[in-house]
Design a protein around this motif. Sequence first.
Motif, PDB file in Angstrom:
ATOM      1  N   LEU A  53       0.704  -1.210  -0.107  1.00  0.00           N
ATOM      2  CA  LEU A  53      -0.079  -0.029   0.059  1.00  0.00           C
ATOM      3  C   LEU A  53       0.697   1.324  -0.005  1.00  0.00           C
ATOM      4  CD1 LEU A  53      -3.135  -0.810   2.516  1.00  0.00           C
ATOM      5  CD2 LEU A  53      -3.219  -0.893  -0.048  1.00  0.00           C
ATOM      6  N   ALA A  54       2.102   1.180   0.009  1.00  0.00           N
ATOM      7  CA  ALA A  54       2.999   2.356  -0.213  1.00  0.00           C
ATOM      8  C   ALA A  54       2.508   3.119  -1.088  1.00  0.00           C
ATOM      9  CB  ALA A  54       4.438   1.747  -0.156  1.00  0.00           C
ATOM     10  N   GLY A  55       2.362   2.765  -2.271  1.00  0.00           N
ATOM     11  CA  GLY A  55       2.156   3.618  -3.422  1.00  0.00           C
ATOM     12  C   GLY A  55       0.738   4.309  -3.345  1.00  0.00           C
ATOM     13  N   LYS A  56      -0.307   3.811  -3.135  1.00  0.00           N
ATOM     14  CA  LYS A  56      -1.567   4.157  -2.807  1.00  0.00           C
ATOM     15  C   LYS A  56      -1.626   5.353  -1.436  1.00  0.00           C
ATOM     16  CE  LYS A  56      -6.474   2.719  -2.545  1.00  0.00           C
ATOM     17  NZ  LYS A  56      -7.331   1.610  -2.395  1.00  0.00           N
ATOM     18  N   ALA A  57      -0.685   5.081  -0.629  1.00  0.00           N
ATOM     19  CA  ALA A  57      -0.732   5.739   0.866  1.00  0.00           C
ATOM     20  C   ALA A  57      -0.116   7.094   0.413  1.00  0.00           C
ATOM     21  CB  ALA A  57      -0.152   5.106   1.840  1.00  0.00           C
ATOM     22  N   ARG A  58       0.539   7.415  -0.570  1.00  0.00           N
ATOM     23  CA  ARG A  58       1.226   8.495  -0.770  1.00  0.00           C
ATOM     24  C   ARG A  58       0.621   9.783  -0.946  1.00  0.00           C
ATOM     25  NH1 ARG A  58       6.418   9.854  -2.265  1.00  0.00           N
ATOM     26  NH2 ARG A  58       6.614  11.815  -3.436  1.00  0.00           N
ATOM     27  N   GLU A  59      -0.808   9.700  -1.838  1.00  0.00           N
ATOM     28  CA  GLU A  59      -1.506  10.847  -2.026  1.00  0.00           C
ATOM     29  C   GLU A  59      -2.319  11.362  -0.774  1.00  0.00           C
ATOM     30  OE1 GLU A  59      -3.229  13.954  -3.795  1.00  0.00           O
ATOM     31  OE2 GLU A  59      -1.414  12.666  -4.164  1.00  0.00           O
ATOM     32  N   PRO A  60      -2.500  10.372   0.085  1.00  0.00           N
ATOM     33  CA  PRO A  60      -3.349  10.797   1.381  1.00  0.00           C
ATOM     34  C   PRO A  60      -2.159  11.456   2.363  1.00  0.00           C
ATOM     35  CG  PRO A  60      -4.211   8.737   0.760  1.00  0.00           C
ATOM     36  CD  PRO A  60      -3.054   8.867  -0.271  1.00  0.00           C
ATOM     37  N   ALA A  61      -0.933  11.080   2.300  1.00  0.00           N
ATOM     38  CA  ALA A  61       0.000  11.513   3.077  1.00  0.00           C
ATOM     39  C   ALA A  61       0.301  12.940   2.599  1.00  0.00           C
ATOM     40  CB  ALA A  61       1.395  10.750   3.033  1.00  0.00           C
ATOM     41  N   ARG A  62       0.311  13.248   1.213  1.00  0.00           N
ATOM     42  CA  ARG A  62       0.557  14.608   0.566  1.00  0.00           C
ATOM     43  C   ARG A  62      -0.543  15.426   1.157  1.00  0.00           C
ATOM     44  NH1 ARG A  62      -0.898  15.528  -3.872  1.00  0.00           N
ATOM     45  NH2 ARG A  62       0.252  17.360  -4.186  1.00  0.00           N
ATOM     46  N   GLN A  63      -2.101  14.984   1.035  1.00  0.00           N
ATOM     47  CA  GLN A  63      -2.994  15.581   1.443  1.00  0.00           C
ATOM     48  C   GLN A  63      -2.984  16.278   2.855  1.00  0.00           C
ATOM     49  OE1 GLN A  63      -5.470  16.790  -0.630  1.00  0.00           O
ATOM     50  NE2 GLN A  63      -4.573  16.011  -2.406  1.00  0.00           N
ATOM     51  N   LEU A  64      -2.750  15.456   3.958  1.00  0.00           N
ATOM     52  CA  LEU A  64      -2.428  15.787   5.240  1.00  0.00           C
ATOM     53  C   LEU A  64      -1.647  16.811   5.548  1.00  0.00           C
ATOM     54  CD1 LEU A  64      -3.403  15.094   7.939  1.00  0.00           C
ATOM     55  CD2 LEU A  64      -1.651  13.168   8.150  1.00  0.00           C
ATOM     56  N   GLY A  65      -0.352  16.913   4.568  1.00  0.00           N
ATOM     57  CA  GLY A  65       0.566  17.685   4.674  1.00  0.00           C
ATOM     58  C   GLY A  65      -0.053  19.135   4.195  1.00  0.00           C
ATOM     59  N   LEU A  66      -0.786  18.971   3.217  1.00  0.00           N
ATOM     60  CA  LEU A  66      -1.435  20.142   2.642  1.00  0.00           C
ATOM     61  C   LEU A  66      -2.381  20.640   3.550  1.00  0.00           C
ATOM     62  CD1 LEU A  66      -2.015  19.169  -1.259  1.00  0.00           C
ATOM     63  CD2 LEU A  66      -0.214  20.852  -0.247  1.00  0.00           C
ATOM     64  N   ALA A  67      -3.174  19.709   4.171  1.00  0.00           N
ATOM     65  CA  ALA A  67      -4.251  20.039   5.363  1.00  0.00           C
ATOM     66  C   ALA A  67      -3.630  20.876   6.519  1.00  0.00           C
ATOM     67  CB  ALA A  67      -5.090  19.049   5.873  1.00  0.00           C
ATOM     68  N   PHE A  68      -2.462  20.527   6.974  1.00  0.00           N
ATOM     69  CA  PHE A  68      -1.753  20.908   8.303  1.00  0.00           C
ATOM     70  C   PHE A  68      -1.260  22.513   7.691  1.00  0.00           C
ATOM     71  CE2 PHE A  68      -0.422  16.606  10.194  1.00  0.00           C
ATOM     72  CZ  PHE A  68      -1.849  16.484  10.823  1.00  0.00           C
ATOM     73  N   GLN A  69      -0.731  22.437   6.713  1.00  0.00           N
ATOM     74  CA  GLN A  69      -0.106  23.702   6.032  1.00  0.00           C
ATOM     75  C   GLN A  69      -1.112  24.800   6.091  1.00  0.00           C
ATOM     76  OE1 GLN A  69       3.776  24.848   4.199  1.00  0.00           O
ATOM     77  NE2 GLN A  69       2.696  25.783   5.903  1.00  0.00           N
ATOM     78  N   LEU A  70      -2.311  24.438   5.279  1.00  0.00           N
ATOM     79  CA  LEU A  70      -3.294  25.585   5.125  1.00  0.00           C
ATOM     80  C   LEU A  70      -4.221  25.788   6.540  1.00  0.00           C
ATOM     81  CD1 LEU A  70      -4.840  27.371   3.224  1.00  0.00           C
ATOM     82  CD2 LEU A  70      -6.291  25.118   2.730  1.00  0.00           C
ATOM     83  N   THR A  71      -3.889  24.861   7.345  1.00  0.00           N
ATOM     84  CA  THR A  71      -4.380  25.345   8.829  1.00  0.00           C
ATOM     85  C   THR A  71      -3.417  26.362   9.482  1.00  0.00           C
ATOM     86  OG1 THR A  71      -5.497  23.132   9.048  1.00  0.00           O
ATOM     87  CG2 THR A  71      -4.953  24.396  11.040  1.00  0.00           C
ATOM     88  N   ASN A  72      -2.184  26.232   9.291  1.00  0.00           N
ATOM     89  CA  ASN A  72      -1.319  27.073   9.795  1.00  0.00           C
ATOM     90  C   ASN A  72      -1.579  28.506   9.149  1.00  0.00           C
ATOM     91  OD1 ASN A  72       0.131  25.307  11.420  1.00  0.00           O
ATOM     92  ND2 ASN A  72       1.664  24.642   9.880  1.00  0.00           N
ATOM     93  N   PHE A  73      -1.475  28.509   7.828  1.00  0.00           N
ATOM     94  CA  PHE A  73      -1.763  29.819   7.072  1.00  0.00           C
ATOM     95  C   PHE A  73      -2.914  30.675   7.796  1.00  0.00           C
ATOM     96  CE2 PHE A  73       0.386  28.202   2.929  1.00  0.00           C
ATOM     97  CZ  PHE A  73       1.505  28.146   3.523  1.00  0.00           C
ATOM     98  N   LEU A  74      -4.057  29.744   7.858  1.00  0.00           N
ATOM     99  CA  LEU A  74      -5.319  30.485   8.317  1.00  0.00           C
ATOM    100  C   LEU A  74      -4.908  30.838   9.962  1.00  0.00           C
ATOM    101  CD1 LEU A  74      -7.905  27.819   7.255  1.00  0.00           C
ATOM    102  CD2 LEU A  74      -7.623  30.234   6.324  1.00  0.00           C
ATOM    103  N   ARG A  75      -4.371  30.181  10.739  1.00  0.00           N
ATOM    104  CA  ARG A  75      -3.986  30.385  12.138  1.00  0.00           C
ATOM    105  C   ARG A  75      -3.062  31.818  11.986  1.00  0.00           C
ATOM    106  NH1 ARG A  75      -0.362  26.548  15.119  1.00  0.00           N
ATOM    107  NH2 ARG A  75       1.066  27.529  13.629  1.00  0.00           N
ATOM    108  N   ASP A  76      -2.058  31.836  11.116  1.00  0.00           N
ATOM    109  CA  ASP A  76      -1.172  33.085  11.179  1.00  0.00           C
ATOM    110  C   ASP A  76      -1.197  33.800  10.361  1.00  0.00           C
ATOM    111  OD1 ASP A  76       0.021  30.911  13.214  1.00  0.00           O
ATOM    112  OD2 ASP A  76       1.319  29.902  11.635  1.00  0.00           O
TER     113      ASP A  76
END
Length: 303
Positions: free
Chosen positions: A152-175
């Motif tokens: 599942l390493a290949g399939k899990a890569r896109e969700p991992a990307r999306q989580l990074g994007l979610a965390f970053q956008l959360t930071n942008f809104l907070r800051d």
Amino acid sequence: MTLTASYEFCRRLNARHGRSYYLATLLLPAWKRPHVHALYGFARYADEIVDSFTMTGDRARALEDLTVRVSGALAGGAPADAAGDPVIPAFTQTVRSFGIDHGDVTAFLRSMRADLTVTRYSTYDDLLEYMEGSAAVIGTMMLPVLEPLPGLAGKAREPARQLGLAFQLTNFLRDVAEDLERGRVYLPMEDLDKFGVGPADLGGAAPTPALRELLAFETRRAREHYARAEEGIDMLTPSSRPCLRAAVALYGGILDRIEAARYDVLGGRAAVPKRRRAAIFVRHLLAASAADRAERRVTVEVP
């Protein structure tokens, strides 16, 4: 600086600057934590170079020096100078141990360089290009440490990307206000125009009605990234899942606080209260302990 000291330096960086994420890492098996701290520590160290110097030339030179030293270390060069590179020994050891894609490291450093000169993003696609290096690759670098299930390493890569994007956008809104003080606006200019918000509105004493609408729109966008990341958690080995679920609850909790404050991100930094953070940690602790014990259980057959 020994390798052990380098890992400890990264752990302290994580504990000091990423309290919510650090709390979530405590739910990981003990052997995984130093590697997660090493990746976080390197990212934070580079980010501090970008944000801490007063002259652009100094920051550019320092970041380029770091890039050269990291590239040399990953290529198997001489050990980094201990005094100047407290994070590189741990970082390179983790990258080598888990076969982390060097292209992800290059993409991250490219986005850090962009922060030295780019202060506005015209469209969300433009911002996503920046966040690919600043956030999405952090998720994919973490992925081997968190152990996708076999096949599942290949399939899990896109969700991992999306989580990074979610965390970053959360930071942008907070800051929003803090970033404006640094001369940066991460919310896309096309979105500001759409809602009738000027850059000066991001530094006001209180949000205008138009700014509240813009922030509500961007909050929904962040939640979409969280939703796309959700399926990836069950693709990981069970001992990593409680950490990710806690991290999502903690960072998602920042969005909850922003919403509860009616999108007033100008009057103070949105943060999940300590009691709430503790409750989230405790809720996932039992599952983390059980998964860790199960993975440690080994049956030895003697002929």
